[in-house]
Enzyme design. Structure first.
Site, mmCIF file in Angstrom:
data_model
loop_
_atom_site.group_PDB
_atom_site.id
_atom_site.type_symbol
_atom_site.label_atom_id
_atom_site.label_comp_id
_atom_site.label_asym_id
_atom_site.label_seq_id
_atom_site.Cartn_x
_atom_site.Cartn_y
_atom_site.Cartn_z
ATOM 1 N N SER A 295 1.130 84.705 8.202
ATOM 2 C CA SER A 295 2.154 83.732 7.857
ATOM 3 C C SER A 295 3.303 84.391 7.119
ATOM 4 O O SER A 295 3.211 85.523 6.678
ATOM 5 C CB SER A 295 1.566 82.632 6.982
ATOM 6 O OG SER A 295 1.462 83.089 5.646
ATOM 7 N N LYS A 296 4.363 83.647 7.017
ATOM 8 C CA LYS A 296 5.546 84.172 6.335
ATOM 9 C C LYS A 296 5.207 84.489 4.885
ATOM 10 O O LYS A 296 5.835 85.308 4.255
ATOM 11 C CB LYS A 296 6.663 83.130 6.357
ATOM 12 C CG LYS A 296 6.807 82.444 7.685
ATOM 13 C CD LYS A 296 7.828 81.304 7.579
ATOM 14 C CE LYS A 296 7.585 80.276 8.653
ATOM 15 N NZ LYS A 296 8.643 80.088 9.598
ATOM 16 N N ARG A 297 4.202 83.830 4.402
ATOM 17 C CA ARG A 297 3.806 84.051 3.020
ATOM 18 C C ARG A 297 3.074 85.389 2.853
ATOM 19 O O ARG A 297 2.805 85.822 1.762
ATOM 20 C CB ARG A 297 2.887 82.916 2.549
ATOM 21 C CG ARG A 297 3.519 81.561 2.641
ATOM 22 C CD ARG A 297 4.386 81.247 1.424
ATOM 23 N NE ARG A 297 5.306 80.156 1.710
ATOM 24 C CZ ARG A 297 6.615 80.333 1.910
ATOM 25 N NH1 ARG A 297 7.154 81.527 1.855
ATOM 26 N NH2 ARG A 297 7.400 79.312 2.156
ATOM 27 N N ASP A 298 2.740 85.984 3.985
ATOM 28 C CA ASP A 298 1.974 87.221 3.938
ATOM 29 C C ASP A 298 2.763 88.417 3.439
ATOM 30 O O ASP A 298 2.249 89.517 3.359
ATOM 31 C CB ASP A 298 1.423 87.551 5.325
ATOM 32 C CG ASP A 298 -0.066 87.270 5.390
ATOM 33 O OD1 ASP A 298 -0.725 87.579 4.388
ATOM 34 O OD2 ASP A 298 -0.541 86.740 6.392
ATOM 35 N N GLY A 299 4.027 88.186 3.123
ATOM 36 C CA GLY A 299 4.804 89.312 2.638
ATOM 37 C C GLY A 299 5.571 89.991 3.743
ATOM 38 O O GLY A 299 6.186 89.324 4.546
#
Length: 528
Positions: A295-299
């Site tokens: 996900s985009k939250r994965d960095g």
RNA sequence: GGCCCCAUCGUCUAGUGGUUAGGACACCGGGUUUUCAUCCCGGCAACAGCGGUUCGAGCCCGCUUGGGGUCACCA
């Protein structure tokens, strides 16, 4: 009839065969099929795909792959690709995100024929500019009795959901026995109470025909009266997406598998409006190495991060193209151009893929090795414009030199770590303790001794690569030393560590003055 | 949990009833090289399990197990 046969493969494995290819040219129920064209020996309806990102941040590898496949499909089939911005969630909108997405797509080399950035006659292509259109369509549904107002607050729904979960049931919104009239709805809204519009789901099983997954049937009892217009008056994704695809003539939808289980909503909506079905191709998901959804939250899985880290777009494209697709043989190196030719939607596979950075790095290394210097120079300059480095960014002659001297680098960042210290101020050079110990101090300071001797010889040497190599070569034979015993002490003295370009290059890159002053500085270290 | 989907080396994958199950990355070993990197050679390594169907199953069917997705007034 024909339909049944066309989808008869069901969930079975599909592989490309002549017979199946013909299927592509079969009469389609697709919208916007204005004309047809003969491509090769197959007659087919022109397809129109779209990439419809939400501007909530960076373009990450998963979205980039979807865009790539949309692009490849359109190019391979002689169709069109449309770019639409889906920003109906004004709360999550990120300033500058659209520009970011467009810029990243361009960097990757993915272009499109219509929509954001290029225009077209079906615009506007940004959903926040199409509110009136959605409102009108919701009205139609309301008027036809296919949708209704509902007044539960978000909190009330959350409560019901919680209760359901506590009872281990899945929560499905129950349609009230009596639906409010338009007048009642107006009254509620006038009071300032929230009112959403829900779609009146028939509740029958819905079968979706997917190019990748075959027929997927969603039981009617799993379907809810989903919201099509939020309390703030904006449409939900389902409504806006379906309306736009239909109005813009999109007849081939390529998107992530996370939408597969929700496509029944889109089919129902299309049925309600009387619009024909498009073709669907849901893509398997890209997971991280732990098997979790990327996900985009994965960095740093966004395209810009890789660009900043010194990757080449051709390597990114080649790598992500192989996540969920393969040509059917052992070949795996492709340029974008070659992909446009080789791509075949029948060769998409169904299993989720893990994003393996090691393999990406290997592809990048290979892409760099294959690229000519002019190409590398452009990419290197792009890299430098995005990073703080000690290199003289405007000096293209020097940049070319760095490219040559660092042959074998895997990312542009390697050039910085290998040659960066040659461009900093002398007193910014930090000596690596381990390197100093191993190369200079060990064996009673052999390294220091070599360095001291070299200092004198170097001081009297003309500063050309040839002369320096000759000097060092003679020094080695004269002392019966291997080049390693000579070059390494120099490297440590000059760069603080054991890694730098070939020693002759290192010396000429640094220049005589800095070479001598750094040796002196290092020698001074020995006396402390 | 309901529903849906998926299942070949650690990873990406080839494989459409008969293969020594192939390639690539990673890993291990060796070589080239003044360092690093590159490069070259070799090796390790998989059909999740169980039942069927069949003369014969990685390929077809079922079950089990495992993994994933989805159940938002996010897309």
């Amino acid at each position: 009839m024909g339909t049944a046969k066309r989808w008869a493969r069901g969930g079975g494995r599909r592989r490309s065969t002549r017979g199946q290819r013909l299927r592509v040219g079969a009469p389609l129920p697709g919208a916007g099929a204005c004309c047809s064209a003969a491509v090769g020996k197959y007659l087919m309806v022109d397809i129109k795909t779209r990439f419809a990102p939400s501007p909530t941040g960076q373009l990450h590898v998963g979205s980039a792959r979807t865009a790539l496949f949309c692009h490849l499909l359109a190019r391979k089939m002689g169709g069109m690709l449309l770019l639409r911005i889906e920003d109906t969630d004004r709360a999550r909108h990120v300033e500058g995100a659209v520009e970011r997405i467009v810029d990243d797509l361009k960097w990757l080399g993915i272009d499109w024929d219509e929509g954001a950035g290029v225009g077209g006659d079906k615009g506007p292509y940004v959903q926040s500019q199409r509110l009136g259109i959605y409102t009108k369509h919701v009205e139609k549904l309301l008027d036809a009795g296919l949708a209704y107002y509902a007044f539960e607050t978000a909190e009330q729904l959350a409560g019901l959901r919680q209760t359901a979960e506590a009872e281990k049931r899945s929560f499905i919104y129950r349609r009230p026995d009596s639906l409010p009239t338009r007048g009642q709805a107006e009254a509620v809204k006038a009071e300032g109470r929230p009112a959403v519009v829900r779609f009146k789901t028939p509740g029958e099983d819905v079968a979706i025909h997917d190019e990748v997954y075959g027929v997927v049937t969603v039981p009617g009892d799993q379907q809810d009266d989903f919201i099509i217009m939020k309390a703030d008056g904006w449409p939900t994704y389902h409504l806006a997406n379906v309306v736009d695809d239909a109005l813009m003539g999109v007849n081939f939808i390529v998107r992530g598998q996370e939408f597969l289980g929700q496509t029944w909503r889109h089919k129902l909506l299309r049925d309600a409006f009387g619009w024909p079905e498009p073709r669907y191709a849901h893509l398997p998901l890209i997971m991280d190495m732990k098997g979790r959804k990327l996900s985009k939250r994965d960095g740093d899985v966004d395209i810009l991060s890789f660009r900043k880290a010194g990757y080449l777009p051709e390597a990114m494209i080649n790598f992500i193209a192989l996540l969920g697709w393969s040509p059917g043989n052992d070949r795996e190196r492709f340029s974008l151009e070659e992909l446009r030719e080789a791509f075949d939607i029948d060769r998409l596979n169904k299993t989720n893929a893990k994003f393996d950075r090691d393999k990406l790095l290997a592809f990048n290394t290979a892409a760099i090795a294959e690229a000519d210097e002019d190409r590398l120079l452009v990419a290197f300059e792009d890299y430098l414009s995005l990073n703080e480095t000690p290199f003289p960014a405007g000096d293209t002659a020097m940049l070319r030199r760095l490219l040559q001297v660092n042959k074998g680098f895997r990312t542009f960042a390697d050039i910085v770590s290998k040659s960066g210290s040659l461009f900093v101020a002398d007193d910014a050079v930090e000596y690596n303790g381990k390197a100093v110990e191993k190369v200079l101090a060990k064996n009673d300071g052999d390294g220091w001794a070599v360095l001291a001797e070299l200092r004198a010889l170097l001081g009297a040497c003309p500063w050309t690569g040839e002369a320096l190599e000759k000097l060092l070569g003679e020094f080695c034979t004269g002392r019966g030393l291997g080049m390693g015993k000579v070059a390494q002490p120099l490297r440590v003295a000059l760069t603080g560590g054991t890694i730098s370009p070939a020693i002759g290059e290192t010396l000429t890159l640094l220049g005589k003055d800095k070479t001598l002053s750094r040796i002196d500085r290092c020698l001074a270290l020995a006396r402390t």
